[in-house]
Design a protein around this motif. Structure first.
Motif, PDB file in Angstrom:
ATOM      1  N   CYS A  75       0.361  -0.518   0.558  1.00 28.39           N
ATOM      2  CA  CYS A  75       0.114  -0.429  -0.890  1.00 28.39           C
ATOM      3  C   CYS A  75       0.669   0.878  -1.443  1.00 28.39           C
ATOM      4  CB  CYS A  75      -1.380  -0.533  -1.172  1.00 28.39           C
ATOM      5  SG  CYS A  75      -2.078  -2.180  -0.971  1.00 28.39           S
ATOM      6  N   GLY A  76       0.311   1.990  -0.821  1.00 30.46           N
ATOM      7  CA  GLY A  76       0.765   3.279  -1.318  1.00 30.46           C
ATOM      8  C   GLY A  76       2.271   3.446  -1.244  1.00 30.46           C
ATOM      9  N   TYR A  77       2.874   3.010  -0.140  1.00 32.72           N
ATOM     10  CA  TYR A  77       4.305   3.253   0.037  1.00 32.72           C
ATOM     11  C   TYR A  77       5.148   2.344  -0.853  1.00 32.72           C
ATOM     12  CZ  TYR A  77       3.790   6.753   3.683  1.00 32.72           C
ATOM     13  OH  TYR A  77       3.509   7.921   4.363  1.00 32.72           O
ATOM     14  N   LEU A  78       4.674   1.127  -1.138  1.00 30.73           N
ATOM     15  CA  LEU A  78       5.384   0.292  -2.104  1.00 30.73           C
ATOM     16  C   LEU A  78       5.291   0.878  -3.510  1.00 30.73           C
ATOM     17  CD1 LEU A  78       4.434  -3.298  -0.899  1.00 30.73           C
ATOM     18  CD2 LEU A  78       6.727  -2.300  -0.912  1.00 30.73           C
ATOM     19  N   LEU A  79       4.208   1.569  -3.799  1.00 29.97           N
ATOM     20  CA  LEU A  79       4.050   2.221  -5.106  1.00 29.97           C
ATOM     21  C   LEU A  79       4.825   3.533  -5.197  1.00 29.97           C
ATOM     22  CD1 LEU A  79       0.228   1.591  -5.539  1.00 29.97           C
ATOM     23  CD2 LEU A  79       2.050   0.517  -6.881  1.00 29.97           C
ATOM     24  N   GLY A  80       5.424   3.962  -4.085  1.00 26.68           N
ATOM     25  CA  GLY A  80       6.206   5.190  -4.088  1.00 26.68           C
ATOM     26  C   GLY A  80       5.405   6.442  -3.816  1.00 26.68           C
ATOM     27  N   TRP A  81       4.168   6.294  -3.319  1.00 26.23           N
ATOM     28  CA  TRP A  81       3.325   7.440  -3.026  1.00 26.23           C
ATOM     29  C   TRP A  81       3.674   8.014  -1.652  1.00 26.23           C
ATOM     30  CZ3 TRP A  81      -2.092   4.897  -4.262  1.00 26.23           C
ATOM     31  CH2 TRP A  81      -2.119   4.544  -5.620  1.00 26.23           C
ATOM     32  N   ASP A  82       3.269   9.254  -1.418  1.00 29.01           N
ATOM     33  CA  ASP A  82       3.407   9.842  -0.095  1.00 29.01           C
ATOM     34  C   ASP A  82       2.117   9.612   0.691  1.00 29.01           C
ATOM     35  OD1 ASP A  82       1.589  11.617  -1.203  1.00 29.01           O
ATOM     36  OD2 ASP A  82       2.984  13.311  -1.258  1.00 29.01           O
ATOM     37  N   PHE A  83       2.083  10.112   1.932  1.00 30.27           N
ATOM     38  CA  PHE A  83       0.901   9.899   2.765  1.00 30.27           C
ATOM     39  C   PHE A  83      -0.365  10.464   2.122  1.00 30.27           C
ATOM     40  CE2 PHE A  83      -2.134  11.855   5.650  1.00 30.27           C
ATOM     41  CZ  PHE A  83      -2.620  10.744   6.304  1.00 30.27           C
ATOM     42  N   ALA A  84      -0.290  11.689   1.625  1.00 25.33           N
ATOM     43  CA  ALA A  84      -1.482  12.353   1.102  1.00 25.33           C
ATOM     44  C   ALA A  84      -2.120  11.551  -0.031  1.00 25.33           C
ATOM     45  CB  ALA A  84      -1.135  13.759   0.630  1.00 25.33           C
ATOM     46  N   HIS A  85      -1.294  11.008  -0.936  1.00 24.98           N
ATOM     47  CA  HIS A  85      -1.843  10.223  -2.042  1.00 24.98           C
ATOM     48  C   HIS A  85      -2.327   8.856  -1.547  1.00 24.98           C
ATOM     49  CE1 HIS A  85       0.372  13.221  -4.443  1.00 24.98           C
ATOM     50  NE2 HIS A  85      -0.540  12.961  -5.352  1.00 24.98           N
ATOM     51  N   THR A  86      -1.584   8.244  -0.638  1.00 25.71           N
ATOM     52  CA  THR A  86      -1.980   6.930  -0.129  1.00 25.71           C
ATOM     53  C   THR A  86      -3.310   6.999   0.602  1.00 25.71           C
ATOM     54  OG1 THR A  86       0.341   6.273   0.096  1.00 25.71           O
ATOM     55  CG2 THR A  86      -1.269   5.029   1.372  1.00 25.71           C
ATOM     56  N   TRP A  87      -3.550   8.087   1.326  1.00 26.75           N
ATOM     57  CA  TRP A  87      -4.771   8.207   2.122  1.00 26.75           C
ATOM     58  C   TRP A  87      -6.015   8.284   1.249  1.00 26.75           C
ATOM     59  CZ3 TRP A  87      -4.826   6.497   6.683  1.00 26.75           C
ATOM     60  CH2 TRP A  87      -5.865   6.798   7.565  1.00 26.75           C
ATOM     61  N   GLN A  88      -5.824   8.553  -0.043  1.00 29.57           N
ATOM     62  CA  GLN A  88      -6.966   8.582  -0.945  1.00 29.57           C
ATOM     63  C   GLN A  88      -7.487   7.181  -1.265  1.00 29.57           C
ATOM     64  OE1 GLN A  88      -6.598  11.341  -4.308  1.00 29.57           O
ATOM     65  NE2 GLN A  88      -4.938  12.364  -3.228  1.00 29.57           N
ATOM     66  N   LEU A  89      -6.689   6.149  -0.976  1.00 29.99           N
ATOM     67  CA  LEU A  89      -7.193   4.788  -1.092  1.00 29.99           C
ATOM     68  C   LEU A  89      -8.276   4.579  -0.042  1.00 29.99           C
ATOM     69  CD1 LEU A  89      -3.832   2.804  -1.435  1.00 29.99           C
ATOM     70  CD2 LEU A  89      -5.552   3.094  -3.231  1.00 29.99           C
TER      71      LEU A  89
END
Length: 214
Positions: free
Chosen positions: A169-183
Motif C-alpha cells: 500500500c505505502g510503496y504504490l502510493l510512493g511513500w518510503d519505509f518510514a511513512h509506510t510503517w505508520q500504517l
C-alpha cells in the motif's frame, strides 16, 4: 479562442488487497514468513465472512500468493464467482529465514535489536537469510504494477499477507519505509483498496476493513 477540458472515459483500476485468514501460528505469535502454514477453522470462517463484502466489490480477476493459507483464502472468498485463482510466488510474505517458527518472545531474547527497531520504526533484516520490509515493499510494488498492466480498468483481487500488503500500500502510493510503517498492521482477512484513474495516481480508498465473523 475557447478551450474545453477533456475528461477521460477510461474506467478506474482498483486493487483489493486481502490478507489471508487466521492460522494456528498467528494465534501462537510465531513468525511464519514463507513457511507454508495452513488456515485453522477460525481462518476459514473469516474467509467465508469476508466473501460477501469482497464479492460486492465485483472483482474481475484474482491473484494470490502461492502459500496455502493465502490460496485457500482466495478460493473460499471466490468459490461462488467462478473466477480462477492465479497463484504468484512474488506475492508471498516477507522471508524471515531462520526465524521461521519462533515466537515474538523468543525473538526478543535472540535479537534484541529487532524489538528495538520495531519500537523505533526502523527497518531490520529478518535473519541473515531473510528480507527487509523495504525489500518486500519493492517486490510487491513491482509485482502488482506488472499485474495491473495486464488488467487496466479492472478490479483486481490480490490475496497476500499482512506485512506484504502493508508495504505494498505505502510503496504504490510512493511513500518510503518510514511513512509506510505508520500504517497499522493488517488483520486476518482484512482488506485494503487502492484506486487509480488516468487522471490520478494511486489513492488509498480503504485500509484494513474486516468483516464480522458473527
Amino acid at each position: 479562442m475557447s478551450s474545453s477540458i477533456i475528461h477521460s472515459t477510461a474506467p478506474a483500476t482498483r486493487l483489493v488487497l486481502l490478507r489471508h485468514g487466521q492460522t494456528d501460528w498467528n494465534v501462537a505469535g510465531r513468525f511464519q514468513g514463507q513457511l507454508d502454514v495452513g488456515l485453522n477453522d477460525v481462518g476459514r470462517a473469516q474467509a467465508e465472512a469476508a466473501a460477501t463484502a469482497v464479492q460486492a466489490l465485483a472483482p474481475d480477476v484474482v491473484y494470490s500468493s502461492n502459500l496455502s493459507r493465502a490460496l485457500d483464502t482466495a478460493r473460499l472468498v471466490t468459490r461462488t464467482t467462478g473466477l480462477e485463482v492465479n497463484a504468484d510466488e512474488r506475492l508471498q510474505e516477507i522471508n524471515v529465514g531462520t526465524w521461521g517458527g519462533l515466537t515474538g518472545t523468543e525473538m526478543a531474547d535472540r535479537e534484541p535489536g529487532f524489538a528495538a527497531a520495531l519500537r523505533n520504526g526502523t527497518d531490520f533484516r529478518r535473519s541473515p537469510q531473510g528480507e527487509t520490509a523495504d525489500e518486500v515493499g519493492t517486490r510487491m510494488r513491482l509485482a502488482l504494477t506488472e499485474i495491473v498492466g495486464r488488467h487496466e480498468g479492472s478490479t483486481i483481487l490480490v490475496v497476500s499477507h499482512g506485512l506484504a500488503i502493508r508495504m505494498a500500500c505505502g510503496y504504490l502510493l510512493g511513500w518510503d519505509f518510514a511513512h509506510t510503517w505508520q500504517l497499522g498492521p493488517m488483520g486476518n482477512c482484512g482488506w485494503s483498496v487502492l484506486v487509480r484513474t488516468a487522471e490520478r495516481p494511486w489513492r488509498l480508498e480503504a485500509y484494513n476493513r474486516v468483516a464480522d465473523v458473527g
